[in-house]
Write a protein that holds these residues in place. Sequence first.
Motif, PDB file in Angstrom:
ATOM      1  N   TYR A   2       0.833  -1.192   0.000  1.00 40.21           N
ATOM      2  CA  TYR A   2       0.000   0.000   0.000  1.00 40.21           C
ATOM      3  C   TYR A   2       0.876   1.254   0.000  1.00 40.21           C
ATOM      4  CZ  TYR A   2      -3.232   3.496   1.801  1.00 40.21           C
ATOM      5  OH  TYR A   2      -3.974   4.623   1.973  1.00 40.21           O
ATOM      6  N   PHE A   3       0.720   2.097  -1.012  1.00 41.03           N
ATOM      7  CA  PHE A   3       1.470   3.351  -1.116  1.00 41.03           C
ATOM      8  C   PHE A   3       0.833   4.385  -0.201  1.00 41.03           C
ATOM      9  CE2 PHE A   3       2.021   7.508  -3.297  1.00 41.03           C
ATOM     10  CZ  PHE A   3       3.393   7.629  -3.170  1.00 41.03           C
ATOM     11  N   ILE A   4       1.599   4.914   0.738  1.00 41.97           N
ATOM     12  CA  ILE A   4       1.108   5.932   1.663  1.00 41.97           C
ATOM     13  C   ILE A   4       1.346   7.320   1.091  1.00 41.97           C
ATOM     14  CG2 ILE A   4       1.390   6.971   3.945  1.00 41.97           C
ATOM     15  CD1 ILE A   4       2.067   4.130   4.962  1.00 41.97           C
ATOM     16  N   GLY A   5       2.570   7.543   0.579  1.00 37.98           N
ATOM     17  CA  GLY A   5       2.849   8.841  -0.007  1.00 37.98           C
ATOM     18  C   GLY A   5       4.336   9.100  -0.152  1.00 37.98           C
ATOM     19  N   GLU A   6       4.631  10.218  -0.788  1.00 39.21           N
ATOM     20  CA  GLU A   6       6.006  10.657  -0.975  1.00 39.21           C
ATOM     21  C   GLU A   6       6.409  11.483   0.246  1.00 39.21           C
ATOM     22  OE1 GLU A   6       8.125  13.036  -4.489  1.00 39.21           O
ATOM     23  OE2 GLU A   6       6.824  11.388  -5.157  1.00 39.21           O
ATOM     24  N   LYS A  15      13.836  10.143  -5.085  1.00 39.23           N
ATOM     25  CA  LYS A  15      12.431   9.999  -4.707  1.00 39.23           C
ATOM     26  C   LYS A  15      12.373   9.206  -3.402  1.00 39.23           C
ATOM     27  CE  LYS A  15       8.011   8.224  -6.304  1.00 39.23           C
ATOM     28  NZ  LYS A  15       7.313   7.497  -7.362  1.00 39.23           N
ATOM     29  N   ILE A  16      11.609   9.719  -2.429  1.00 37.14           N
ATOM     30  CA  ILE A  16      11.463   9.053  -1.141  1.00 37.14           C
ATOM     31  C   ILE A  16       9.990   8.716  -0.957  1.00 37.14           C
ATOM     32  CG2 ILE A  16      11.890   9.174   1.336  1.00 37.14           C
ATOM     33  CD1 ILE A  16      13.827  11.527   0.728  1.00 37.14           C
ATOM     34  N   SER A  17       9.690   7.424  -0.887  1.00 41.05           N
ATOM     35  CA  SER A  17       8.301   6.974  -0.795  1.00 41.05           C
ATOM     36  C   SER A  17       8.098   6.145   0.461  1.00 41.05           C
ATOM     37  CB  SER A  17       7.937   6.113  -2.001  1.00 41.05           C
ATOM     38  OG  SER A  17       8.160   6.814  -3.193  1.00 41.05           O
ATOM     39  N   LEU A  18       6.877   6.187   0.972  1.00 40.42           N
ATOM     40  CA  LEU A  18       6.515   5.401   2.149  1.00 40.42           C
ATOM     41  C   LEU A  18       5.392   4.435   1.766  1.00 40.42           C
ATOM     42  CD1 LEU A  18       6.879   4.892   5.182  1.00 40.42           C
ATOM     43  CD2 LEU A  18       5.196   6.704   5.595  1.00 40.42           C
ATOM     44  N   TYR A  19       5.598   3.165   2.113  1.00 40.80           N
ATOM     45  CA  TYR A  19       4.628   2.115   1.847  1.00 40.80           C
ATOM     46  C   TYR A  19       4.327   1.371   3.149  1.00 40.80           C
ATOM     47  CZ  TYR A  19       6.098   2.623  -3.034  1.00 40.80           C
ATOM     48  OH  TYR A  19       6.385   3.108  -4.287  1.00 40.80           O
ATOM     49  N   LYS A  20       3.256   0.604   3.129  1.00 40.09           N
ATOM     50  CA  LYS A  20       2.919  -0.250   4.259  1.00 40.09           C
ATOM     51  C   LYS A  20       2.485  -1.608   3.721  1.00 40.09           C
ATOM     52  CE  LYS A  20       0.128  -0.261   8.426  1.00 40.09           C
ATOM     53  NZ  LYS A  20      -0.901   0.470   9.194  1.00 40.09           N
ATOM     54  N   TRP A  21       3.006  -2.656   4.342  1.00 40.03           N
ATOM     55  CA  TRP A  21       2.646  -4.010   3.928  1.00 40.03           C
ATOM     56  C   TRP A  21       3.066  -4.995   5.003  1.00 40.03           C
ATOM     57  CZ3 TRP A  21       5.695  -8.261   1.926  1.00 40.03           C
ATOM     58  CH2 TRP A  21       4.926  -9.288   1.385  1.00 40.03           C
ATOM     59  N   ASN A  22       2.220  -5.921   5.296  1.00 41.87           N
ATOM     60  CA  ASN A  22       2.539  -7.022   6.201  1.00 41.87           C
ATOM     61  C   ASN A  22       3.051  -6.525   7.557  1.00 41.87           C
ATOM     62  OD1 ASN A  22       2.511  -9.770   6.689  1.00 41.87           O
ATOM     63  ND2 ASN A  22       4.592 -10.085   5.937  1.00 41.87           N
ATOM     64  N   LYS A  39      12.943  -1.466   5.961  1.00 39.21           N
ATOM     65  CA  LYS A  39      11.719  -2.072   6.469  1.00 39.21           C
ATOM     66  C   LYS A  39      11.700  -1.884   7.988  1.00 39.21           C
ATOM     67  CE  LYS A  39      12.048  -5.677   2.990  1.00 39.21           C
ATOM     68  NZ  LYS A  39      12.202  -7.123   2.786  1.00 39.21           N
ATOM     69  N   ILE A  40      10.600  -1.286   8.479  1.00 40.29           N
ATOM     70  CA  ILE A  40      10.500  -0.991   9.901  1.00 40.29           C
ATOM     71  C   ILE A  40       9.143  -1.484  10.395  1.00 40.29           C
ATOM     72  CG2 ILE A  40      10.582   0.837  11.636  1.00 40.29           C
ATOM     73  CD1 ILE A  40      11.995   2.561   9.431  1.00 40.29           C
ATOM     74  N   SER A  41       9.162  -2.263  11.455  1.00 41.30           N
ATOM     75  CA  SER A  41       7.918  -2.815  12.000  1.00 41.30           C
ATOM     76  C   SER A  41       7.017  -1.689  12.504  1.00 41.30           C
ATOM     77  CB  SER A  41       8.231  -3.760  13.158  1.00 41.30           C
ATOM     78  OG  SER A  41       7.036  -4.148  13.803  1.00 41.30           O
ATOM     79  N   GLU A  42       5.731  -1.794  12.186  1.00 45.94           N
ATOM     80  CA  GLU A  42       4.792  -0.786  12.668  1.00 45.94           C
ATOM     81  C   GLU A  42       4.575  -0.924  14.173  1.00 45.94           C
ATOM     82  OE1 GLU A  42       0.760  -0.867  11.195  1.00 45.94           O
ATOM     83  OE2 GLU A  42       0.858  -3.023  10.903  1.00 45.94           O
ATOM     84  N   MET A  43       5.080  -1.989  14.781  1.00 46.38           N
ATOM     85  CA  MET A  43       5.035  -2.139  16.232  1.00 46.38           C
ATOM     86  C   MET A  43       6.079  -1.242  16.900  1.00 46.38           C
ATOM     87  SD  MET A  43       2.635  -4.384  16.718  1.00 46.38           S
ATOM     88  CE  MET A  43       2.874  -5.038  18.348  1.00 46.38           C
ATOM     89  N   ASP A  44       7.107  -0.848  16.129  1.00 41.47           N
ATOM     90  CA  ASP A  44       8.204  -0.045  16.680  1.00 41.47           C
ATOM     91  C   ASP A  44       8.008   1.452  16.510  1.00 41.47           C
ATOM     92  OD1 ASP A  44       9.528  -2.378  17.418  1.00 41.47           O
ATOM     93  OD2 ASP A  44      10.628  -2.491  15.523  1.00 41.47           O
TER      94      ASP A  44
END
Length: 80
Positions: A2-6, A15-22, A39-44
């Motif tokens: 899922y693309f969150i944004g630049e 180009k610096i982009s932020l995504y979310k997955w798994n 890759k950074i855990s969304e728990m952190d």
Amino acid sequence: MYFIGELKGSSPDLKISLYKWNSKFFVKFETPDLEQVYKISEMDVSEDEIREMVNEEFIEKIITRFKEMYQDLGELMGDY
């Protein structure tokens, strides 16, 4: 994925982009020929914390690493 944004700090050369997955955030840095992904855990961290973490100092380190990667690739291609 899922693309969150630049992210702030993007330019025509980087180009610096932020995504979310798994349950992870993916911070992707792209030049025309190379990319680096963190890759950074969304728990952190939260999305807002990631946006704060990607600051000028960190981006300078990314650019330095890209220069090294281009040099490595150039040396490799020179062998062929």
